[in-house]
Design a protein around this motif. Structure first.
Motif, PDB file in Angstrom:
ATOM      1  N   LEU A   1       0.851  -1.302   0.135  1.00 40.48           N
ATOM      2  CA  LEU A   1      -0.126  -0.074   0.118  1.00 40.48           C
ATOM      3  C   LEU A   1       0.717   1.197   0.159  1.00 40.48           C
ATOM      4  O   LEU A   1       0.551   2.005  -0.770  1.00 40.48           O
ATOM      5  N   PHE A   2       1.794   1.211   0.763  1.00 43.09           N
ATOM      6  CA  PHE A   2       2.793   2.483   0.762  1.00 43.09           C
ATOM      7  C   PHE A   2       3.382   2.707  -0.325  1.00 43.09           C
ATOM      8  O   PHE A   2       3.635   3.745  -0.827  1.00 43.09           O
ATOM      9  N   LYS A   3       3.987   1.530  -0.956  1.00 41.86           N
ATOM     10  CA  LYS A   3       4.829   1.472  -2.173  1.00 41.86           C
ATOM     11  C   LYS A   3       3.878   2.360  -3.171  1.00 41.86           C
ATOM     12  O   LYS A   3       4.390   3.076  -4.275  1.00 41.86           O
TER      13      LYS A   3
ATOM     14  N   ARG B   1      11.834   0.026   3.254  1.00 41.26           N
ATOM     15  CA  ARG B   1      11.109   1.309   3.212  1.00 41.26           C
ATOM     16  C   ARG B   1      12.021   2.650   3.134  1.00 41.26           C
ATOM     17  O   ARG B   1      11.627   3.648   2.286  1.00 41.26           O
ATOM     18  N   ARG B   2      12.922   2.445   3.753  1.00 42.05           N
ATOM     19  CA  ARG B   2      13.915   3.736   3.950  1.00 42.05           C
ATOM     20  C   ARG B   2      14.427   3.999   2.411  1.00 42.05           C
ATOM     21  O   ARG B   2      14.594   5.058   2.112  1.00 42.05           O
ATOM     22  N   LEU B   3      15.009   2.741   1.805  1.00 41.21           N
ATOM     23  CA  LEU B   3      15.718   3.014   0.765  1.00 41.21           C
ATOM     24  C   LEU B   3      14.722   3.217  -0.423  1.00 41.21           C
ATOM     25  O   LEU B   3      14.969   4.196  -1.118  1.00 41.21           O
ATOM     26  N   TYR B   4      13.377   3.002  -0.573  1.00 41.00           N
ATOM     27  CA  TYR B   4      12.166   3.226  -1.553  1.00 41.00           C
ATOM     28  C   TYR B   4      12.175   4.696  -1.383  1.00 41.00           C
ATOM     29  O   TYR B   4      11.822   5.227  -2.224  1.00 41.00           O
ATOM     30  N   LYS B   5      11.943   5.296  -0.002  1.00 41.73           N
ATOM     31  CA  LYS B   5      11.760   6.477   0.107  1.00 41.73           C
ATOM     32  C   LYS B   5      12.542   7.622  -0.544  1.00 41.73           C
ATOM     33  O   LYS B   5      12.505   8.512  -1.236  1.00 41.73           O
ATOM     34  N   ARG B   6      13.836   7.189  -0.292  1.00 39.51           N
ATOM     35  CA  ARG B   6      14.975   7.820  -0.784  1.00 39.51           C
ATOM     36  C   ARG B   6      15.030   7.571  -2.487  1.00 39.51           C
ATOM     37  O   ARG B   6      15.457   8.359  -2.963  1.00 39.51           O
ATOM     38  N   ALA B   7      14.789   6.616  -2.798  1.00 37.42           N
ATOM     39  CA  ALA B   7      14.522   6.316  -4.231  1.00 37.42           C
ATOM     40  C   ALA B   7      13.646   7.264  -4.999  1.00 37.42           C
ATOM     41  O   ALA B   7      14.080   7.908  -6.092  1.00 37.42           O
ATOM     42  N   LEU B   8      12.372   7.450  -4.258  1.00 33.08           N
ATOM     43  CA  LEU B   8      11.624   8.207  -4.796  1.00 33.08           C
ATOM     44  C   LEU B   8      11.847   9.861  -4.624  1.00 33.08           C
ATOM     45  O   LEU B   8      11.632  10.661  -5.632  1.00 33.08           O
TER      46      LEU B   8
END
Length: 223
Positions: A21-23, A89-96
């Protein structure tokens, strides 16, 4: 393979596991924001030069209609793969965040480097499905947003960062992004300078996204 994915996910602390959901929510929001910026500039009436970045090598590259299937579908596919594939989650947020920064830097380049590719515009009747699809790409992708190539910068940034989280899947997306980069030239959507600057921006964005990020923030178990 499923067992491997479950084991790898288990290596992440609960607080760092990215939920679907978050992604999807964050990923689609980032995609919408960058699209608004990209198309807003692309459809603005700006004076642009078709000769500013043009070289004889650009002219020597053949116009291959069928590579349009690499240009647009792979672009969308890399975004979807990354939304599904990231585990941290942390890496995904940085990627976005990196994608959004790339979009802003790219927007500045599109405005300040007033270039436009003199692409051969296709008109009906179309001789093949690939020619029709190439014409469709031309109809939705403005010719003025060239330097840097965001097709290259954004997909490569995501692929490089996914490789940190899931090396095997990241390698697949890096190869896909390379095919896409080549297709930007053979579809006559970008100059060589655009591709080079796109990769340069992607490497800088990757370095910034990983700055002071502990290795444990990404899953270390492949793929």
């Amino acid at each position: 393979m499923l067992a491997g994915l479950m084991t790898a996910a288990a290596t992440l602390p609960e607080s760092d596991r990215a939920t679907p959901l978050f992604k999807w929510t964050a990923g689609l929001t980032a995609a919408a924001l960058q699209s608004l910026l990209y198309f807003g500039i692309g459809h603005a009436h700006l004076a642009r030069s078709t000769e500013l970045l043009r070289t004889p090598l650009d002219d020597a590259i053949p116009f291959l209609h069928w590579t349009s299937w690499f240009y647009l579908p792979i672009y969308a596919a890399i975004f979807v793969i990354c939304i599904v594939g990231f585990r941290s989650r942390r890496l995904y947020k940085r990627a976005l965040m990196a994608v959004l920064v790339v979009a802003v830097v790219g927007a500045a380049g599109h405005i300040l480097i007033a270039a436009e590719y003199p692409r051969p515009v296709l008109h009906p009747p179309y001789g093949s499905l690939s020619t029709w699809f190439m014409a469709f790409v031309q109809s939705i992708d403005p010719p003025g947003n060239v330097f840097p190539s965001l097709h290259v910068a954004q997909t490569s940034t995501l692929a490089f960062l996914l490789h940190r989280d899931r090396p095997r899947l990241g390698t697949v997306t890096i190869v896909m992004a390379a095919l896409l980069a080549l297709s930007t030239l053979t579809t006559k959507q970008h100059f060589i300078a655009d591709v080079i600057s796109g990769y340069a921006l992607a490497f800088v964005a990757r370095a910034a996204a990983l700055f002071r990020l502990p290795r444990v923030a990404a899953a270390t178990t492949p793929p």
